[in-house]
Design a protein around this motif. Structure first.
Motif, mmCIF file in Angstrom:
data_model
loop_
_atom_site.group_PDB
_atom_site.id
_atom_site.type_symbol
_atom_site.label_atom_id
_atom_site.label_comp_id
_atom_site.label_asym_id
_atom_site.label_seq_id
_atom_site.Cartn_x
_atom_site.Cartn_y
_atom_site.Cartn_z
ATOM 1 N N ALA A 16 1.652 -3.421 -2.786
ATOM 2 C CA ALA A 16 1.803 -2.467 -1.689
ATOM 3 C C ALA A 16 0.591 -1.545 -1.652
ATOM 4 O O ALA A 16 0.083 -1.126 -2.690
ATOM 5 C CB ALA A 16 3.087 -1.646 -1.848
ATOM 6 N N LEU A 17 0.150 -1.234 -0.434
ATOM 7 C CA LEU A 17 -1.021 -0.382 -0.220
ATOM 8 C C LEU A 17 -0.677 0.774 0.698
ATOM 9 O O LEU A 17 0.201 0.649 1.568
ATOM 10 C CB LEU A 17 -2.157 -1.178 0.439
ATOM 11 C CG LEU A 17 -2.626 -2.471 -0.225
ATOM 12 C CD1 LEU A 17 -3.687 -3.135 0.649
ATOM 13 C CD2 LEU A 17 -3.166 -2.178 -1.608
ATOM 14 N N ASP A 18 -1.401 1.881 0.526
ATOM 15 C CA ASP A 18 -1.346 2.946 1.514
ATOM 16 C C ASP A 18 -2.175 2.509 2.714
ATOM 17 O O ASP A 18 -3.357 2.153 2.581
ATOM 18 C CB ASP A 18 -1.902 4.245 0.942
ATOM 19 C CG ASP A 18 -1.859 5.373 1.941
ATOM 20 O OD1 ASP A 18 -0.785 5.970 2.119
ATOM 21 O OD2 ASP A 18 -2.919 5.635 2.554
ATOM 22 N N ILE A 19 -1.593 2.528 3.893
ATOM 23 C CA ILE A 19 -2.253 1.975 5.076
ATOM 24 C C ILE A 19 -3.538 2.710 5.412
ATOM 25 O O ILE A 19 -4.554 2.091 5.765
ATOM 26 C CB ILE A 19 -1.277 2.009 6.278
ATOM 27 C CG1 ILE A 19 -0.167 0.971 6.080
ATOM 28 C CG2 ILE A 19 -2.016 1.761 7.588
ATOM 29 C CD1 ILE A 19 0.930 1.051 7.106
ATOM 30 N N GLN A 20 -3.546 4.011 5.287
ATOM 31 C CA GLN A 20 -4.694 4.794 5.742
ATOM 32 C C GLN A 20 -5.842 4.842 4.736
ATOM 33 O O GLN A 20 -6.989 5.039 5.118
ATOM 34 C CB GLN A 20 -4.250 6.220 6.074
ATOM 35 C CG GLN A 20 -3.255 6.296 7.217
ATOM 36 C CD GLN A 20 -3.814 5.691 8.511
ATOM 37 O OE1 GLN A 20 -5.002 5.818 8.813
ATOM 38 N NE2 GLN A 20 -2.953 5.035 9.272
ATOM 39 N N THR A 21 -5.540 4.669 3.458
ATOM 40 C CA THR A 21 -6.596 4.798 2.450
ATOM 41 C C THR A 21 -6.915 3.505 1.725
ATOM 42 O O THR A 21 -7.980 3.381 1.123
ATOM 43 C CB THR A 21 -6.195 5.836 1.384
ATOM 44 O OG1 THR A 21 -5.039 5.360 0.664
ATOM 45 C CG2 THR A 21 -5.869 7.180 2.021
#
Length: 548
Positions: free
Chosen positions: A286-291
């Protein structure tokens, strides 16, 4: 007359001798008096001048002319305590207790319980007492037949340290003999009225690496290949009084001091638990979309394959193919054929898993239904000038590059390979992290490399913006997969968008994929040889998202 003179001379001589003897005796200092003679006043005056014995007391200074130094006087022994008295009994009991002589203790107790020694041994064993020191206080006698001796004690608890306490020995004369009136609270006041003491031993996490919140990773996080020292532990001890629950002594509180990562504790926990019970090797990233910061990596594949393993992504790659088709002029509502099978002119035949001819449908529906035939045909018609490889390499990271993820695509050799590339087979390979980057790019409109730091380093690939219209169209199409398409029955929460994938593996069961985004997170779920993506990977994604 002469006789008289001679007699006078003799008398005079005798008198002279007698006088001389008398003078000699009266002036000699070596003649001793009787042993019983009392000291003279002069002797008393001399004694009064000795330091420390003057009327002023022990601290009176000596005469300035004195050069005599006396050793301290030996104190007069105190009057011995009678061996049948309460103080002697009490002190003997404490001496035996400190020595661990339970038989001697019991002999001084009135009516000791049958398990007297076992109670003391059990108390020390349960609380891990390594030593005991006792100090008697003052004896009081509230009655002619009763007495009490207060005392202080210090127990040493293994791995916890000194534990001081205060208690009272109560005594009573029984049949003319003083005895200790023993009760459980004699060992410690907390044992009064049925109370008890418990040493609680708890293992606490002391990892070298922490989550972004400064907390240890969840237990069984499935992230041990990526971060060091996650399993480090220490023992926390608490001495509890029950039933009150009062903590009498505890280990010093240990503050987390490891290095923080970008991983989120709740996201990591949800990812790890979503893989519980999955029979095949699997991973969730899972990733942070903005960073682009990694918020979770739960990897049961081994060898960091969630980041660098290369697998055919199957239909999840249709996100990239759709982006290339949108850039070629199609829009989400464009009508495209979705037949049960399609044969490239003079080439390979492609089929759909449902073997249903859906006729002409909007591109969005062809994407939602995951029509292999549609994407193979459209790639043949629109992407023969290497547009697919360029889209994948230039805008979605499918190329050799620095960074955490791994993915690649080669130039196609013939039209059959182009059609196969368009549905995520042939030369297309990607890690779960790479496909999470693809989902994040669709959600944000910018492709970014995944990172495990606050900011991307100077050697990281630069972000690549997608065309606004392309990103918006991809989001519409990925939403349709969840609401109307192959993931509609997976139990995904509202607001989820994504793409299923079922990747063929020669001689083995298909790989199951689901990639998508919801809220601030983009993610990829991969199950090696798991089967159909919509039936296997998408429900795992639902468990992950519902667990946040």
């Amino acid at each position: 007359m002469r006789d008289r003179r001679l007699l006078a001379l003799i008398v005079s001589a005798v008198m002279i001798v007698i006088f001389g003897v008398y003078a000699l005796v009266s002036t000699s200092g070596t003649v001793a008096a009787s042993p019983s003679a009392r000291p003279t006043p002069a002797d008393a005056a001399a004694e009064a001048e000795e330091p420390g014995t003057a009327e002023g007391g022990e601290g009176a200074p000596p005469s300035s002319a004195s050069v005599i130094t006396l050793a301290p006087a030996t104190p007069t022994p105190a009057t011995p305590t009678p061996q049948d008295g309460p103080e002697w009994v009490a002190r003997s009991y404490l001496t035996a207790w400190q020595a661990g002589d339970h038989a001697a203790m019991a002999a001084l107790v009135a009516d000791p319980p049958a398990d007297f020694a076992d109670r003391h041994r059990g108390f020390d064993a349960d609380l891990r007492i390594s030593s005991l020191s006792l100090t008697a206080g003052e004896l009081s006698e509230p009655g002619a037949e009763k007495a009490e001796l207060s005392f202080n004690g210090v127990r040493e608890i293994t791995d916890l340290g000194r534990w001081p306490f205060t208690s009272v020995l109560r005594l009573e004369r029984r049949a003319g003999t003083w005895k200790v009136l023993w009760a459980p609270e004699t060992m410690h006041p907390s044992l009064k009225d049925g109370g008890s003491l418990k040493l609680r031993r708890k293992e606490i996490r002391t990892p070298d690496t922490l989550t972004r919140e400064g907390r240890p990773f969840p237990r069984e996080s499935r992230a041990g290949d990526y971060f060091t020292g996650l399993g480090e532990t220490a023992v926390e001890l608490k001495l509890l009084e029950e039933p009150s629950g009062t903590v009498l002594k505890a280990s010093p509180r240990r503050e987390a001091s490891g290095t923080r990562t970008t991983v989120s504790l709740p996201v990591q926990a949800a990812a790890a638990r979503a893989l519980d019970g999955v029979g095949q090797p699997a991973a969730i990233v899972a990733l942070d979309i903005q960073t682009g910061q990694v918020r979770a990596v739960a990897d049961a594949l081994g060898g960091k394959k969630a980041f660098n393993g290369l697998y055919p992504p199957g239909s999840t790659f249709k996100v990239v193919t759709a982006a290339a088709l949108l850039r070629s002029g199609l829009v989400p509502d464009s009508q495209v054929p979705c037949p049960a099978s399609y044969t490239i002119p003079n080439g390979r035949t492609f089929t759909d898993s449902d073997n249903v001819d859906h006729g002409a449908v909007p591109l969005t529906m062809a994407f939602a239904l995951s029509c292999n035939t549609t994407f193979a045909q459209q790639a043949h018609d629109r992407l023969r000038d290497d547009r697919l490889r360029a889209e994948a390499a230039d805008r979605f990271g499918f190329r050799e590059k620095p960074g955490l993820s791994a993915c690649r695509i080669r130039p196609y050799g013939n039209l059959d390979e182009l059609g196969s590339d368009a549905i995520g087979q042939n030369s297309v390979q990607a890690s779960p992290l790479c496909m999470a980057e693809v989902a994040a790019a669709a959600a944000s409109g910018v492709w970014r490399p995944a990172i495990l730091a606050e900011q991307a380093g100077p050697d990281e690939p630069q972000p690549v913006p997608l065309d606004d219209g392309v990103a918006s169209a991809l989001r519409t199409m990925m939403e349709a997969v969840v609401t109307q398409g192959t993931a509609a029955q997976a139990g995904l929460p509202a607001g989820t968008a994504g793409k299923t994938g079922t990747a063929e593996v020669q001689g083995a069961t298909d790989h199951a994929w689901f990639v998508g985004y919801r809220g601030s997170l983009a993610f990829a779920v991969f199950v090696e040889n798991g089967g159909a993506g919509g039936q296997v990977a998408a429900p795992i994604a639902a468990r992950f998202l519902n667990g946040l």
